[in-house]
Design a protein around this motif. Sequence first.
Motif, PDB file in Angstrom:
ATOM      1  N   ASP A 114       0.669  -1.147   0.499  1.00  0.00           N
ATOM      2  CA  ASP A 114       0.167   0.462  -0.347  1.00  0.00           C
ATOM      3  C   ASP A 114       1.072   1.107   0.090  1.00  0.00           C
ATOM      4  O   ASP A 114       2.358   1.035   0.573  1.00  0.00           O
ATOM      5  CB  ASP A 114      -1.049   0.041   1.054  1.00  0.00           C
ATOM      6  N   ASN A 204      -5.957  14.421   1.701  1.00  0.00           N
ATOM      7  CA  ASN A 204      -5.392  15.030  -0.236  1.00  0.00           C
ATOM      8  C   ASN A 204      -5.723  16.516   0.173  1.00  0.00           C
ATOM      9  O   ASN A 204      -6.809  16.692  -0.758  1.00  0.00           O
ATOM     10  CB  ASN A 204      -5.341  14.332  -0.841  1.00  0.00           C
ATOM     11  N   TYR A 207      -7.132  18.201  -3.506  1.00  0.00           N
ATOM     12  CA  TYR A 207      -8.909  17.678  -4.111  1.00  0.00           C
ATOM     13  C   TYR A 207     -10.488  18.324  -3.094  1.00  0.00           C
ATOM     14  O   TYR A 207     -11.219  18.356  -4.016  1.00  0.00           O
ATOM     15  CB  TYR A 207      -9.560  16.346  -3.682  1.00  0.00           C
ATOM     16  N   TRP A 238      -0.501  14.638   5.318  1.00  0.00           N
ATOM     17  CA  TRP A 238      -0.317  13.514   4.831  1.00  0.00           C
ATOM     18  C   TRP A 238       0.104  12.673   3.967  1.00  0.00           C
ATOM     19  O   TRP A 238       1.393  13.684   3.710  1.00  0.00           O
ATOM     20  CB  TRP A 238      -1.365  14.508   3.334  1.00  0.00           C
ATOM     21  N   MET A 242      -2.132   4.569   2.961  1.00  0.00           N
ATOM     22  CA  MET A 242      -2.891   4.564   4.137  1.00  0.00           C
ATOM     23  C   MET A 242      -2.387   4.181   5.651  1.00  0.00           C
ATOM     24  O   MET A 242      -2.857   5.156   6.633  1.00  0.00           O
ATOM     25  CB  MET A 242      -4.077   4.335   3.002  1.00  0.00           C
ATOM     26  N   TYR A 258     -10.596   9.518   3.727  1.00  0.00           N
ATOM     27  CA  TYR A 258      -9.682   9.762   1.690  1.00  0.00           C
ATOM     28  C   TYR A 258     -12.322   9.541   1.194  1.00  0.00           C
ATOM     29  O   TYR A 258     -12.646   8.602   1.370  1.00  0.00           O
ATOM     30  CB  TYR A 258      -9.566   8.538   1.245  1.00  0.00           C
ATOM     31  N   LYS A 270     -11.399   6.366  -3.271  1.00  0.00           N
ATOM     32  CA  LYS A 270     -10.048   5.589  -3.689  1.00  0.00           C
ATOM     33  C   LYS A 270      -9.513   4.186  -3.430  1.00  0.00           C
ATOM     34  O   LYS A 270      -9.497   3.383  -4.230  1.00  0.00           O
ATOM     35  CB  LYS A 270      -8.954   6.670  -3.873  1.00  0.00           C
TER      36      LYS A 270
HETATM   37  P1  P6P Z   1      -3.294  10.101  -3.263  1.00  0.00           P
HETATM   38  C1  P6P Z   1      -1.947   4.460  -2.191  1.00  0.00           C
HETATM   39  O1  P6P Z   1      -1.632   4.809  -3.496  1.00  0.00           O
HETATM   40  C2  P6P Z   1      -3.127   4.593  -1.418  1.00  0.00           C
HETATM   41  O2  P6P Z   1      -4.024   3.688  -2.061  1.00  0.00           O
HETATM   42  C3  P6P Z   1      -3.288   5.152  -0.101  1.00  0.00           C
HETATM   43  O3  P6P Z   1      -2.873   4.507   0.507  1.00  0.00           O
HETATM   44  C4  P6P Z   1      -3.488   6.119   0.370  1.00  0.00           C
HETATM   45  O4  P6P Z   1      -3.687   6.733   1.471  1.00  0.00           O
HETATM   46  C5  P6P Z   1      -3.697   6.941  -0.938  1.00  0.00           C
HETATM   47  O5  P6P Z   1      -4.230   6.313  -1.654  1.00  0.00           O
HETATM   48  C6  P6P Z   1      -3.194   8.152  -2.008  1.00  0.00           C
HETATM   49  O6  P6P Z   1      -3.704   9.119  -2.770  1.00  0.00           O
HETATM   50  O7  P6P Z   1      -4.921  10.362  -4.461  1.00  0.00           O
HETATM   51  O8  P6P Z   1      -3.526  10.736  -2.402  1.00  0.00           O
HETATM   52  O9  P6P Z   1      -2.478   9.783  -4.709  1.00  0.00           O
END
Ligand code: P6P
Length: 330
Positions: A114, A204, A207, A238, A242, A258, A270
Amino acid sequence: MSSTVAGTGQPLDHWCKTQGAAPAVVDLVDAIAGGCAEIATLLHAAPLRGLTGASAEVNIQGEVQKHLDIMTNDIMMRRLKPLAAVACLVSEEEDHVVPGQPNGRYCVAFDPLDGSSNIETNSTIGTVFSILDVGEGVADEAGVLAAYSKQVAAGYVLYGPAALMVINVGDDTTMLAFDPAGGDFEVVQSGIKVPADAAEFSINMSYQSVWHADTARYVSECLEGKAGPRGKSFNMRWAGAMVADVHRVFVRGGVFIYPAMNKKGSEEGKLRLLYEANPMAMLIEGAGGMAIANATPIRELKPNSIHQRVPLAMGSKNEVALLKEYAEGR
Ligand code: P6P
């Protein structure tokens, strides 16, 4: 929870048994831990072996797979698929349910790496896993989804300065640290409790223009600080992974968000329900926190596919309760 932890000398399998986990679940957790220990070693050597970049492959999510996405998935598959207890496997990196052993009873659903966009910057990444009691011989999507609420164990391993596991096998949420010398995970903090209140949120911010009003309201009130309706200042973090952002919640409280967004492809956020949201929700709720998708507890959802995405907010219960209240007004 104090931010200082220390080894207790209690190894992972012994801890699992003290929690009343079934012997087959203990074996599965042990195999997962072995896979994560192997992944930790692989990650340390990755820059030397030219493995920090992207492969030519794309997964079912439509995401370019990093070399390490594929290699870590292979490690977990190799370690788990032959085990007698494994009925089937679900991975972020596998399009479909992968059959295990004919008399197996459990499905292990996992994201082998992840946060893989953090690999090239040598930032924190992790492995997330969920163990579902699907019943003997079940190895199809419908059977796995029907057992969504029969999650008997959940956890992650965070590959940071230390390799740390946070796990729940039905009772306590507990943290263990990997000891490279001994080759095992050792309890460093049992009975983790997420503080009910917090002054740190994780989202994040790029967005912001596509957030729904409830998300925008919560964040703007945090940013208004002492002069605003919350009457206190908030910090923001951030990590882009995750596992890192949720781990911080276990260490000092906070909320990880998220959300659903007004953006094509992100209407349901996501993150994936089966192998990210559901396991993290078990850990968070086991530590006295709250985990929701819009205004519904994640544990109450009815999944419709193994790679289903869900919006989520999880962490300190009083913060998540406010997000839930605002989401109910949407
Ligand atoms: P963004 C990593 O790709 C993930 O799946 C999660 O671990 C993380 O919190 C999120 O996507 C990050 O997403 O949109 O900030 O790149």
